[in-house]
Design an enzyme around this catalytic site. Structure first.
Site, mmCIF file in Angstrom:
data_model
loop_
_atom_site.group_PDB
_atom_site.id
_atom_site.type_symbol
_atom_site.label_atom_id
_atom_site.label_comp_id
_atom_site.label_asym_id
_atom_site.label_seq_id
_atom_site.Cartn_x
_atom_site.Cartn_y
_atom_site.Cartn_z
ATOM 1 N N HIS A 1 10.269 -1.578 -0.593
ATOM 2 C CA HIS A 1 10.582 -0.250 -0.045
ATOM 3 C C HIS A 1 9.318 0.584 0.073
ATOM 4 O O HIS A 1 8.321 0.328 -0.594
ATOM 5 C CB HIS A 1 11.621 0.468 -0.914
ATOM 6 C CG HIS A 1 11.212 0.587 -2.345
ATOM 7 N ND1 HIS A 1 11.374 -0.426 -3.247
ATOM 8 C CD2 HIS A 1 10.633 1.601 -3.034
ATOM 9 C CE1 HIS A 1 10.931 -0.053 -4.429
ATOM 10 N NE2 HIS A 1 10.458 1.169 -4.327
ATOM 11 N N HIS B 1 7.899 4.691 0.129
ATOM 12 C CA HIS B 1 8.199 6.082 -0.234
ATOM 13 C C HIS B 1 7.581 7.018 0.807
ATOM 14 O O HIS B 1 6.421 6.850 1.185
ATOM 15 C CB HIS B 1 7.551 6.433 -1.573
ATOM 16 C CG HIS B 1 8.062 5.662 -2.745
ATOM 17 N ND1 HIS B 1 8.980 6.171 -3.629
ATOM 18 C CD2 HIS B 1 7.776 4.416 -3.190
ATOM 19 C CE1 HIS B 1 9.226 5.280 -4.582
ATOM 20 N NE2 HIS B 1 8.505 4.203 -4.340
HETATM 21 P P1 5GP Z 1 9.516 2.002 -7.146
HETATM 22 O O1 5GP Z 1 9.121 2.457 -8.498
HETATM 23 O O2 5GP Z 1 10.174 0.666 -7.242
HETATM 24 O O3 5GP Z 1 8.426 2.049 -6.124
HETATM 25 O O4 5GP Z 1 10.562 3.053 -6.608
HETATM 26 C C1 5GP Z 1 11.908 3.010 -6.841
HETATM 27 C C2 5GP Z 1 12.433 4.362 -6.464
HETATM 28 O O5 5GP Z 1 13.825 4.280 -6.404
HETATM 29 C C3 5GP Z 1 12.082 5.453 -7.477
HETATM 30 O O6 5GP Z 1 11.400 6.499 -6.811
HETATM 31 C C4 5GP Z 1 13.430 5.892 -8.026
HETATM 32 O O7 5GP Z 1 13.478 7.279 -8.223
HETATM 33 C C5 5GP Z 1 14.388 5.443 -6.949
HETATM 34 N N1 5GP Z 1 15.698 5.053 -7.425
HETATM 35 C C6 5GP Z 1 15.987 4.321 -8.527
HETATM 36 N N2 5GP Z 1 17.321 4.091 -8.608
HETATM 37 C C7 5GP Z 1 17.868 4.683 -7.525
HETATM 38 C C8 5GP Z 1 19.208 4.803 -7.049
HETATM 39 O O8 5GP Z 1 20.173 4.298 -7.637
HETATM 40 N N3 5GP Z 1 19.408 5.486 -5.898
HETATM 41 C C9 5GP Z 1 18.372 6.048 -5.202
HETATM 42 N N4 5GP Z 1 18.681 6.708 -4.081
HETATM 43 N N5 5GP Z 1 17.103 5.978 -5.620
HETATM 44 C C10 5GP Z 1 16.841 5.293 -6.765
#
Ligand code: 5GP
Length: 142
Positions: free
Chosen positions: A106, A108
């Site tokens: 993903h 951001h």
């Molecule tokens: P990563 O750390 O993997 O780059 O980002 C994961 C993102 O997903 C984080 O910014 C976190 O806040 C978001 N996130 C985690 N769980 C959920 C969820 O259940 N729903 C949504 N909409 N975002 C989530």
């Protein structure tokens, strides 16, 4: 989880894409699913999730990555139009030591506002009604 390992089809983003878990949706097409981050680091923090079932960007097909990054740009421009931030950060983490917490690739899109510090990564849960208002504005700008 490091860069090595297998894709877990039960991860939270796979469930959101499949409609098995709720989210505040912004956009969906053949290549990506886009929704509001539930723990935003800044108001308007949006996630662009490719539908390709891989853990990170290094595992993506070239075609999938091209389709995804074009959509990241398009949705970031909608965030710009909708929310008028002073800047926008685009990030994408590969592997836990790099900051990744959800192991489905993903991107951001994080709006930045002059004088407002960035919130903690995956920190405080947002009010879903507020996320719906922000998503509505971004959708209208797409
Ligand atoms: P990563 O750390 O993997 O780059 O980002 C994961 C993102 O997903 C984080 O910014 C976190 O806040 C978001 N996130 C985690 N769980 C959920 C969820 O259940 N729903 C949504 N909409 N975002 C989530």
């Amino acid at each position: 989880m490091s860069l090595e390992g297998s894709y877990d089809p039960e991860n939270i983003f796979a469930k959101i894409i499949a409609g098995e878990m709720p989210c505040v949706k912004v956009h969906e097409d053949d290549h990506v699913f886009c929704f509001m981050d539930l723990f935003p680091q800044s108001p308007g923090h949006t996630l662009v999730v490719p539908k390709e079932p891989v853990r990170n960007a290094l595992d993506m097909s070239e075609d999938g990555l091209k389709e995804a990054i074009v959509r990241v740009q398009r949705i970031a421009n909608a965030v710009k139009t909708a929310l008028d931030p002073d800047g926008i950060v685009l990030t994408q983490f590969n592997g836990a030591p790099a900051g990744q917490t959800v192991f489905h690739v993903h991107f951001h899109i994080i709006p930045r506002y002059e004088g407002r510090p960035l919130g903690e990564h995956a920190g405080r849960q947002a009010d879903v009604e507020e996320l719906k208002v922000l998503a509505g504005k971004i959708k209208a700008a797409l």
